[in-house]
Design a protein around this motif. Structure first.
Motif, PDB file in Angstrom:
ATOM      1  N   LYS A   1       0.823  -1.208   0.000  1.00 13.94           N
ATOM      2  CA  LYS A   1       0.000   0.000   0.000  1.00 13.94           C
ATOM      3  C   LYS A   1       0.860   1.262   0.000  1.00 13.94           C
ATOM      4  N   GLY A   2       1.984   1.230   0.722  1.00 10.56           N
ATOM      5  CA  GLY A   2       2.847   2.405   0.827  1.00 10.56           C
ATOM      6  C   GLY A   2       3.986   2.444  -0.157  1.00 10.56           C
ATOM      7  N   GLY A   3       4.029   1.468  -1.065  1.00 10.76           N
ATOM      8  CA  GLY A   3       5.109   1.465  -2.051  1.00 10.76           C
ATOM      9  C   GLY A   3       6.455   1.077  -1.470  1.00 10.76           C
ATOM     10  N   LEU A   4       6.464   0.411  -0.302  1.00  9.13           N
ATOM     11  CA  LEU A   4       7.718  -0.055   0.284  1.00  9.13           C
ATOM     12  C   LEU A   4       8.089  -1.363  -0.405  1.00  9.13           C
ATOM     13  N   ALA A   5       9.001  -1.266  -1.356  1.00 13.75           N
ATOM     14  CA  ALA A   5       9.307  -2.399  -2.213  1.00 13.75           C
ATOM     15  C   ALA A   5      10.396  -3.300  -1.656  1.00 13.75           C
ATOM     16  N   GLY A   6      11.063  -2.859  -0.579  1.00  9.09           N
ATOM     17  CA  GLY A   6      12.113  -3.669   0.009  1.00  9.09           C
ATOM     18  C   GLY A   6      12.958  -2.844   0.948  1.00  9.09           C
ATOM     19  N   GLY A   7      13.952  -3.502   1.529  1.00  4.93           N
ATOM     20  CA  GLY A   7      14.834  -2.777   2.434  1.00  4.93           C
ATOM     21  C   GLY A   7      15.799  -3.683   3.150  1.00  4.93           C
ATOM     22  N   LEU A   8      16.665  -3.065   3.941  1.00  2.00           N
ATOM     23  CA  LEU A   8      17.614  -3.795   4.770  1.00  2.00           C
ATOM     24  C   LEU A   8      16.921  -4.189   6.063  1.00  2.00           C
ATOM     25  N   CYS A   9      16.823  -5.492   6.290  1.00  2.00           N
ATOM     26  CA  CYS A   9      16.067  -6.052   7.406  1.00  2.00           C
ATOM     27  C   CYS A   9      17.045  -6.540   8.471  1.00  2.00           C
ATOM     28  N   ALA A  10      16.962  -5.941   9.644  1.00  2.00           N
ATOM     29  CA  ALA A  10      17.988  -6.133  10.664  1.00  2.00           C
ATOM     30  C   ALA A  10      17.807  -7.413  11.460  1.00  2.00           C
ATOM     31  N   ILE A  11      18.909  -8.122  11.637  1.00  2.00           N
ATOM     32  CA  ILE A  11      19.036  -9.157  12.647  1.00  2.00           C
ATOM     33  C   ILE A  11      19.651  -8.466  13.859  1.00  2.00           C
ATOM     34  N   TYR A  12      18.821  -8.146  14.824  1.00  2.00           N
ATOM     35  CA  TYR A  12      19.219  -7.358  15.993  1.00  2.00           C
ATOM     36  C   TYR A  12      18.949  -8.170  17.250  1.00  2.00           C
ATOM     37  N   ILE A  13      19.923  -8.204  18.146  1.00  2.00           N
ATOM     38  CA  ILE A  13      19.758  -8.926  19.408  1.00  2.00           C
ATOM     39  C   ILE A  13      19.294  -7.923  20.461  1.00  2.00           C
ATOM     40  N   PRO A  14      18.084  -8.048  20.981  1.00  2.00           N
ATOM     41  CA  PRO A  14      17.566  -7.032  21.901  1.00  2.00           C
ATOM     42  C   PRO A  14      18.296  -7.026  23.241  1.00  2.00           C
ATOM     43  N   SER A  15      18.374  -5.834  23.822  1.00  2.00           N
ATOM     44  CA  SER A  15      18.925  -5.658  25.156  1.00  2.00           C
ATOM     45  C   SER A  15      17.781  -5.560  26.162  1.00  2.00           C
ATOM     46  N   GLY A  16      17.700  -6.509  27.052  1.00  2.00           N
ATOM     47  CA  GLY A  16      16.598  -6.531  27.999  1.00  2.00           C
ATOM     48  C   GLY A  16      16.662  -5.441  29.039  1.00  2.00           C
ATOM     49  N   ASP A  17      17.852  -4.817  29.187  1.00  2.00           N
ATOM     50  CA  ASP A  17      17.998  -3.810  30.239  1.00  2.00           C
ATOM     51  C   ASP A  17      17.823  -2.389  29.735  1.00  2.00           C
ATOM     52  N   LEU A  18      17.439  -2.211  28.459  1.00  2.00           N
ATOM     53  CA  LEU A  18      17.313  -0.863  27.901  1.00  2.00           C
ATOM     54  C   LEU A  18      15.996  -0.222  28.328  1.00  2.00           C
ATOM     55  N   VAL A  19      16.082   0.870  29.045  1.00  2.00           N
ATOM     56  CA  VAL A  19      14.919   1.676  29.401  1.00  2.00           C
ATOM     57  C   VAL A  19      15.273   3.128  29.088  1.00  2.00           C
ATOM     58  N   LEU A  20      14.571   3.713  28.127  1.00  2.00           N
ATOM     59  CA  LEU A  20      14.887   5.087  27.727  1.00  2.00           C
ATOM     60  C   LEU A  20      14.665   6.046  28.890  1.00  2.00           C
ATOM     61  N   LYS A  21      15.640   6.867  29.129  1.00  2.00           N
ATOM     62  CA  LYS A  21      15.602   7.814  30.244  1.00  2.00           C
ATOM     63  C   LYS A  21      14.617   8.936  29.947  1.00  2.00           C
ATOM     64  N   GLU A  22      13.837   9.322  30.945  1.00  2.00           N
ATOM     65  CA  GLU A  22      12.912  10.444  30.790  1.00  2.00           C
ATOM     66  C   GLU A  22      13.690  11.760  30.827  1.00  2.00           C
ATOM     67  N   PRO A  23      13.291  12.739  30.007  1.00  2.00           N
ATOM     68  CA  PRO A  23      13.984  14.037  30.025  1.00  2.00           C
ATOM     69  C   PRO A  23      13.852  14.726  31.377  1.00  2.00           C
ATOM     70  N   ASP A  24      14.884  15.503  31.739  1.00  2.00           N
ATOM     71  CA  ASP A  24      14.815  16.289  32.959  1.00  2.00           C
ATOM     72  C   ASP A  24      14.061  17.596  32.691  1.00  2.00           C
ATOM     73  N   ALA A  25      14.103  18.524  33.634  1.00  2.00           N
ATOM     74  CA  ALA A  25      13.349  19.774  33.506  1.00  2.00           C
ATOM     75  C   ALA A  25      13.793  20.600  32.309  1.00  2.00           C
ATOM     76  N   ASN A  26      15.020  20.392  31.866  1.00  2.00           N
ATOM     77  CA  ASN A  26      15.543  21.117  30.697  1.00  2.00           C
ATOM     78  C   ASN A  26      15.324  20.361  29.389  1.00  2.00           C
ATOM     79  N   GLY A  27      14.690  19.188  29.470  1.00  2.00           N
ATOM     80  CA  GLY A  27      14.481  18.380  28.271  1.00  2.00           C
ATOM     81  C   GLY A  27      15.679  17.526  27.914  1.00  2.00           C
ATOM     82  N   HIS A  28      16.647  17.429  28.815  1.00  2.00           N
ATOM     83  CA  HIS A  28      17.860  16.660  28.543  1.00  2.00           C
ATOM     84  C   HIS A  28      17.717  15.246  29.102  1.00  2.00           C
ATOM     85  N   TYR A  29      18.370  14.285  28.440  1.00  2.00           N
ATOM     86  CA  TYR A  29      18.364  12.912  28.940  1.00  2.00           C
ATOM     87  C   TYR A  29      19.610  12.174  28.460  1.00  2.00           C
ATOM     88  N   VAL A  30      20.061  11.234  29.266  1.00  2.00           N
ATOM     89  CA  VAL A  30      21.151  10.327  28.897  1.00  2.00           C
ATOM     90  C   VAL A  30      20.741   8.928  29.350  1.00  2.00           C
TER      91      VAL A  30
END
Length: 349
Positions: A45-74
Motif C-alpha cells: 500500500k505504501g510502495g515499500l518495495a524492500g529494504g535492509l532487514c535487521a538481525i538485531y539482538i535485543p537488550s533486555g535492560d534498555l529503558v529510555l531515560k525520561e527528560p529532565d526539567a531542561n528536556g535533557h536525557y542520557v
C-alpha cells in the motif's frame, strides 16, 4: 507511486517476538497485522518495495531515560551481550527470513540485480543486515556462514559495546564523540567485510569508530538510519564533518523516521510534523548533494511521526518531498536509486 527501497527496519525483531509468544510470524507478515509498522499488505500500500532487514539482538535492560526539567536525557548504555545466546537469536531470526522466502512473502536479495528483479515482480526485496555483531565469533569464522545465508550488511555495534567496538548512547543533547572506536577485532571485521563484499553501517557507532572505519574501509561510508546533528543534537545523529566524509567517500545517509532524531527538542513525541523530516532531508541534500541522501525509516524499531503511522504511509513523505520541490529524478534517487548504487559498490558489483 514512487517505489521505496528503505535502508533500515526491525521487522524481524517483531516477527521473532511473535514467534516467541506462540504466534505465526510468516502468516503475520503475509496476511497482515495491526502490530508494528511492516507487513506485506502495508508495504504494498505504501510502495515499500524492500529494504535492509535487521538481525538485531535485543537488550533486555534498555529503558529510555525520561527528560529532565531542561528536556535533557542520557540513557545508560546497555550491558554487553554474551556471544552464544546472541548467536542463537540471530539464527532464529535468519530462519524466519528463510521461511518467509520459502512461503513467498519476500525474497532474500544478495545483489542489486536481485533487488531490481524482486521489485519488478512485486516481491518484497529483503536484504539481511546485522545490527550489532554479538552473534559473530571473535575469529570471524561464522561471518562467512552468515554471508552464505544472505548477510550483505552489518553494523559492528548497536548502542552498546562489544568485542568489535563502542556504541553511542541514546542521549540529548550530546555529541557522537562519546568514547573509543573500533577494537583490534573491529578493524579485522572491517577488513573481512571489505574482502567479502558486506556493507558496513555506521548508524550506531561512536564518532571515533566512524573515523576508524573511514580510514580502514575501501567502501563508501554508510549511515543507514541517521540524521543531521546540526538540527537535532542526539548522539546518534551525524555532525557536519561526518556528513562531509560520507559525501567524499561516495556514500549515503538514510533519513531516520525516529521522532527523537527529527525534533529540535529530541523528545519521543509522535506528534512530530512531516516538516521535521523534510528539513533533515533538505539539510543533508544541501550539505552532501542529492546523490548521498536516502531513506532509512527504522520501521518496527522506533516511534515515528503519527502522520506516517506505518509502512502504508510512506507515500505521504514522498508527496511532501514532491511538494517541497523535489522532481521525479531526485525522488527516484532519494527513494531507491541511491541505495542501489552504494550497495552495488560495497558488494563489488
Amino acid at each position: 507511486m514512487e517505489l521505496v527501497f528503505d535502508g533500515h527496519n526491525d521487522v524481524l525483531l517483531r516477527l521473532w517476538r511473535t514467534a516467541k509468544d506462540g504466534g505465526d510470524p510468516i502468516a503475520e507478515f503475509i496476511e497482515g497485522t495491526t502490530n508494528g509498522h511492516i507487513d506485506g499488505p502495508r508495504a504494498k500500500k505504501g510502495g515499500l518495495a524492500g529494504g535492509l532487514c535487521a538481525i538485531y539482538i535485543p537488550s533486555g535492560d534498555l529503558v529510555l531515560k525520561e527528560p529532565d526539567a531542561n528536556g535533557h536525557y542520557v540513557t545508560p548504555l546497555s550491558a554487553p551481550l554474551d556471544h552464544l545466546p546472541s548467536l542463537t537469536i540471530a539464527l532464529e531470526k535468519a530462519a524466519i527470513a528463510y521461511r518467509l522466502e520459502q512461503a513467498g512473502g519476500w525474497r532474500i536479495c544478495r545483489s542489486t540485480a536481485d533487488i531490481r528483479s524482486a521489485m519488478h515482480e512485486g516481491i518484497f526485496a529483503a536484504v539481511l543486515h546485522m545490527e550489532g555483531c554479538e552473534a559473530i565469533d571473535d575469529d570471524l569464522d561464522n561471518l562467512e556462514t552468515f554471508y552464505a545465508a544472505g548477510l550483505r550488511s552489518l553494523g559492528p555495534v548497536w548502542s552498546r559495546h562489544n568485542i568489535f567496538g563502542h556504541g553511542v548512547p541514546f542521549a540529548f543533547p550530546m555529541s557522537p564523540d562519546t568514547g573509543p572506536g573500533l577494537t583490534d577485532r573491529g578493524f579485522e571485521l572491517v577488513k573481512a567485510c571489505n574482502r567479502l563484499g558486506i556493507a558496513i553501517d555506521l548508524a550506531h557507532i561512536t564518532e571515533r569508530g566512524f573515523w576508524d572505519v573511514a580510514k580502514t574501509t575501501d567502501q563508501p561510508l554508510i549511515a543507514s538510519h541517521s540524521n543531521a546533528h546540526a538540527l537535532t543534537q542526539v548522539a546518534r545523529n551525524l555532525t557536519d564533518k561526518q556528513l562531509d566524509a560520507v559525501k567524499e567517500s561516495g556514500g549515503i545517509v538514510g533519513l531516520n523516521y525516529a521522532v527523537t532524531m527529527l525534533r529540535d527538542d529530541g523528545r519521543d513525541n509522535v506528534a512530530t510534523p512531516i516538516s521535521d523530516m523534510i528539513r533533515h532531508v533538505n539539510y543533508m541534500v544541501e550539505r552532501m548533494g542529492i546523490d548521498h541522501v536516502a531513506l532509512g525509516s527504522d520501521f518496527d524499531g522506533a516511534s515515528i511521526p503519527e502522520e506516517i503511522q506505518d509502512a502504508s504511509g510512506n507515500q505521504i513523505l514522498v508527496a511532501a518531498l514532491k511538494s517541497d520541490g523535489y522532481g521525479t529524478d531526485e525522488l527516484r534517487k532519494l527513494c531507491r536509486d541511491n541505495w542501489l548504487r552504494v550497495l552495488g559498490k560495497a558488494w563489488h558489483e
